[in-house]
Scaffold this motif. Structure first.
Motif, PDB file in Angstrom:
ATOM      1  N   ASN A 172       1.752  -1.671  12.670  1.00 38.31           N
ATOM      2  CA  ASN A 172       2.643  -0.419  11.431  1.00 38.31           C
ATOM      3  C   ASN A 172       3.383   0.123  12.509  1.00 38.31           C
ATOM      4  O   ASN A 172       4.222   0.678  12.244  1.00 38.31           O
ATOM      5  CB  ASN A 172       1.062   0.036  12.332  1.00 38.31           C
ATOM      6  CG  ASN A 172      -0.221  -0.141  11.070  1.00 38.31           C
ATOM      7  OD1 ASN A 172      -0.816   0.549  10.974  1.00 38.31           O
ATOM      8  ND2 ASN A 172       0.428  -0.374   9.961  1.00 38.31           N
ATOM      9  N   GLU A 177       6.302  -2.953   6.626  1.00 40.44           N
ATOM     10  CA  GLU A 177       5.751  -1.919   5.708  1.00 40.44           C
ATOM     11  C   GLU A 177       4.519  -3.090   4.665  1.00 40.44           C
ATOM     12  O   GLU A 177       3.422  -2.201   4.764  1.00 40.44           O
ATOM     13  CB  GLU A 177       6.333  -1.735   4.311  1.00 40.44           C
ATOM     14  CG  GLU A 177       7.624  -0.844   4.831  1.00 40.44           C
ATOM     15  CD  GLU A 177       7.598   0.578   5.016  1.00 40.44           C
ATOM     16  OE1 GLU A 177       6.274   0.607   4.237  1.00 40.44           O
ATOM     17  OE2 GLU A 177       7.776   1.373   5.202  1.00 40.44           O
ATOM     18  N   ASP A 198      -8.369   3.945   1.079  1.00 38.65           N
ATOM     19  CA  ASP A 198      -8.081   4.670   0.367  1.00 38.65           C
ATOM     20  C   ASP A 198      -8.906   4.814  -0.667  1.00 38.65           C
ATOM     21  O   ASP A 198      -8.804   4.249  -1.210  1.00 38.65           O
ATOM     22  CB  ASP A 198      -6.128   4.799  -0.101  1.00 38.65           C
ATOM     23  CG  ASP A 198      -5.273   4.320   1.377  1.00 38.65           C
ATOM     24  OD1 ASP A 198      -5.713   4.607   2.392  1.00 38.65           O
ATOM     25  OD2 ASP A 198      -4.419   3.925   1.356  1.00 38.65           O
ATOM     26  N   ARG A 237      -5.621  -1.232  -0.323  1.00 30.67           N
ATOM     27  CA  ARG A 237      -5.145  -0.242   0.956  1.00 30.67           C
ATOM     28  C   ARG A 237      -5.600   0.413   1.487  1.00 30.67           C
ATOM     29  O   ARG A 237      -6.614   1.183   1.062  1.00 30.67           O
ATOM     30  CB  ARG A 237      -3.998   0.237   0.350  1.00 30.67           C
ATOM     31  CG  ARG A 237      -2.581   0.068   0.509  1.00 30.67           C
ATOM     32  CD  ARG A 237      -1.833   0.698  -0.255  1.00 30.67           C
ATOM     33  NE  ARG A 237      -0.562   0.064  -1.124  1.00 30.67           N
ATOM     34  CZ  ARG A 237       0.668   0.843  -1.146  1.00 30.67           C
ATOM     35  NH1 ARG A 237       0.318   2.379  -2.021  1.00 30.67           N
ATOM     36  NH2 ARG A 237       1.544   0.629  -1.394  1.00 30.67           N
ATOM     37  N   GLY A 238      -5.894   0.441   3.216  1.00 27.92           N
ATOM     38  CA  GLY A 238      -6.749   0.872   3.821  1.00 27.92           C
ATOM     39  C   GLY A 238      -6.658   1.251   4.869  1.00 27.92           C
ATOM     40  O   GLY A 238      -5.490   1.188   5.952  1.00 27.92           O
ATOM     41  N   THR A 239      -7.671   1.620   6.068  1.00 26.80           N
ATOM     42  CA  THR A 239      -7.534   1.454   7.266  1.00 26.80           C
ATOM     43  C   THR A 239      -8.454   0.794   7.924  1.00 26.80           C
ATOM     44  O   THR A 239      -9.410   0.536   7.989  1.00 26.80           O
ATOM     45  CB  THR A 239      -7.437   2.889   7.821  1.00 26.80           C
ATOM     46  OG1 THR A 239      -8.279   3.169   7.460  1.00 26.80           O
ATOM     47  CG2 THR A 239      -5.829   4.271   7.292  1.00 26.80           C
ATOM     48  N   ARG A 241      -9.509   1.126  12.708  1.00 27.58           N
ATOM     49  CA  ARG A 241      -9.557   2.532  13.567  1.00 27.58           C
ATOM     50  C   ARG A 241      -9.267   1.039  14.529  1.00 27.58           C
ATOM     51  O   ARG A 241     -10.171   0.222  14.944  1.00 27.58           O
ATOM     52  CB  ARG A 241     -11.234   2.734  13.765  1.00 27.58           C
ATOM     53  CG  ARG A 241     -10.780   3.749  14.291  1.00 27.58           C
ATOM     54  CD  ARG A 241      -9.642   4.964  14.172  1.00 27.58           C
ATOM     55  NE  ARG A 241     -10.120   6.416  14.833  1.00 27.58           N
ATOM     56  CZ  ARG A 241      -8.634   7.199  15.256  1.00 27.58           C
ATOM     57  NH1 ARG A 241      -7.902   7.736  14.258  1.00 27.58           N
ATOM     58  NH2 ARG A 241      -8.615   8.712  15.651  1.00 27.58           N
ATOM     59  N   GLU A 245      -6.172   5.361  17.152  1.00 21.38           N
ATOM     60  CA  GLU A 245      -5.512   5.151  15.798  1.00 21.38           C
ATOM     61  C   GLU A 245      -6.016   4.395  13.960  1.00 21.38           C
ATOM     62  O   GLU A 245      -6.545   3.674  14.509  1.00 21.38           O
ATOM     63  CB  GLU A 245      -3.816   4.726  16.692  1.00 21.38           C
ATOM     64  CG  GLU A 245      -3.442   5.438  16.996  1.00 21.38           C
ATOM     65  CD  GLU A 245      -1.692   5.042  17.136  1.00 21.38           C
ATOM     66  OE1 GLU A 245      -1.328   4.391  15.940  1.00 21.38           O
ATOM     67  OE2 GLU A 245      -1.699   4.299  18.598  1.00 21.38           O
ATOM     68  N   ASP A 246      -5.646   4.990  13.296  1.00 21.57           N
ATOM     69  CA  ASP A 246      -5.939   4.422  12.128  1.00 21.57           C
ATOM     70  C   ASP A 246      -4.891   3.029  11.986  1.00 21.57           C
ATOM     71  O   ASP A 246      -3.636   3.980  11.396  1.00 21.57           O
ATOM     72  CB  ASP A 246      -6.000   5.331  10.583  1.00 21.57           C
ATOM     73  CG  ASP A 246      -7.358   6.172  10.775  1.00 21.57           C
ATOM     74  OD1 ASP A 246      -8.143   5.441  11.522  1.00 21.57           O
ATOM     75  OD2 ASP A 246      -7.468   7.394  10.802  1.00 21.57           O
ATOM     76  N   ARG A 248      -2.367   0.915   9.409  1.00 23.58           N
ATOM     77  CA  ARG A 248      -2.417   1.082   8.088  1.00 23.58           C
ATOM     78  C   ARG A 248      -2.735  -0.485   7.822  1.00 23.58           C
ATOM     79  O   ARG A 248      -2.539  -1.354   7.711  1.00 23.58           O
ATOM     80  CB  ARG A 248      -1.465   1.512   7.892  1.00 23.58           C
ATOM     81  CG  ARG A 248      -1.799   2.861   7.869  1.00 23.58           C
ATOM     82  CD  ARG A 248      -2.234   4.044   6.755  1.00 23.58           C
ATOM     83  NE  ARG A 248      -1.920   3.564   5.773  1.00 23.58           N
ATOM     84  CZ  ARG A 248      -2.588   3.639   4.564  1.00 23.58           C
ATOM     85  NH1 ARG A 248      -3.816   4.025   5.278  1.00 23.58           N
ATOM     86  NH2 ARG A 248      -2.451   3.471   3.522  1.00 23.58           N
ATOM     87  N   SER A 250      -2.563  -2.735   4.246  1.00 24.73           N
ATOM     88  CA  SER A 250      -2.016  -3.518   2.920  1.00 24.73           C
ATOM     89  C   SER A 250      -3.059  -3.976   2.063  1.00 24.73           C
ATOM     90  O   SER A 250      -2.722  -3.579   0.895  1.00 24.73           O
ATOM     91  CB  SER A 250      -0.330  -3.851   3.051  1.00 24.73           C
ATOM     92  OG  SER A 250       0.566  -3.188   3.998  1.00 24.73           O
TER      93      SER A 250
END
Length: 281
Positions: A172, A177, A198, A237-239, A241, A245-246, A248, A250
């Motif tokens: 990230n 991307e 997400d 998609r999601g995160t 921690r 920070e989160d 990201r 894919s």
């Protein structure tokens, strides 16, 4: 550890006899090379700085697992191995190693344009251990590519596959991307357990795109979107921690071979990197 080779737990692989490739990794990476992709390994090896692992021993482990793209052996074909042993400015999740890898791959691609063997630009694996000497503190050295447009194009076409939130955050921060999490280690499984999807992905989790659906992809951002709905993805998609920070994500896949196969299936369905505008009538 945990992506290419078996995760042996802390403090990681310290001897050659502990380094064992995970099932399917060799075949999957050979196939990725056959499809025309270049590859670099970016790895934190704090055990060197802690005195648990010498640099010659680390080199021996890498030599046992990783080989040049031109050789035919039981080693994974890669173009570069970039290692950080200490220093927050170079250790992942800092973007240093990922940025360095993009420069190295750009240089390899540029070299291949002058070679008859376009898929094997390097006769040997470029191996580096960072931090670098003071005279090369930017990490670019002789293999850098100064053309900003070339580097930007390669960054837009690059995908990171890793098993830790640290890997994902490094991607990230480097501006990639596509950052794919693989759950083939205890780190990966822990990250999957902590994964926050997400809202849109969670709502559509039961409606994955069939493997036969047509898709056209022009860059890694579109690849990331397609991977998120691939039928073999564990999550979209999601995160996760890390470092406050989160990071990201894919998509999440069970392991490296499955993730690479998903990329391959997209290639077979028309996945191309479009560098020029499509002709108009």
């Amino acid at each position: 550890d945990g992506v290419l080779n078996r995760d042996v737990g802390r403090p990681g692989v310290l001897r050659v006899d502990q380094a064992e490739l995970l099932p399917g990794v060799l075949e999957a990476t050979v196939e990725a090379r056959r499809r025309g992709h270049l590859a670099a390994v970016v790895t934190n090896q704090k055990s060197v700085a802690r005195g648990l692992l010498s640099r010659p021993a680390l080199d021996a482990i890498h030599d046992n697992l990783l080989g040049t793209p031109r050789e035919s052996s039981r080693r994974v074909p890669v173009d570069a191995v970039l290692t950080a042993v200490e220093g927050r400015e170079v250790l992942k999740p800092a973007p240093f190693l990922v940025n360095r890898a993009v420069h190295v791959v750009a240089a390899a691609e540029a070299a291949s344009a002058l070679s008859d063997d376009t898929m094997a630009p390097n006769p040997r694996v470029l191996s580096e251990i960072h931090p670098l000497d003071e005279e090369d503190d930017e990490g670019l050295g002789k293999t850098s590519v100064d053309d900003a447009e070339t580097v930007a194009r390669l960054r837009a076409r690059s995908v990171l596959l890793g098993d830790t939130p640290t890997d994902i955050l490094a991607a990230n921060r480097a501006g990639l991307e596509a950052a794919v999490l693989v759950a083939s280690s205890h780190h990966g499984r822990a990250a999957l357990a902590a994964f926050a999807p997400d809202e849109e992905d969670d709502a559509h989790a039961g409606r994955r795109r069939p493997a036969t659906s047509p898709v056209r992809i022009g860059d890694a951002a579109e690849l990331a979107a397609a991977l998120a709905t691939h039928p073999d993805a564990l999550r979209g998609r999601g995160t996760v921690r890390v470092d406050g920070e989160d990071a990201r994500v894919s998509a999440v896949f069970a392991d490296l071979p499955t993730a690479l196969a998903a990329c391959g299936s997209l290639i077979d369905r028309g996945y191309v990197y479009e560098t020029d505008p499509a002709p108009t009538a």
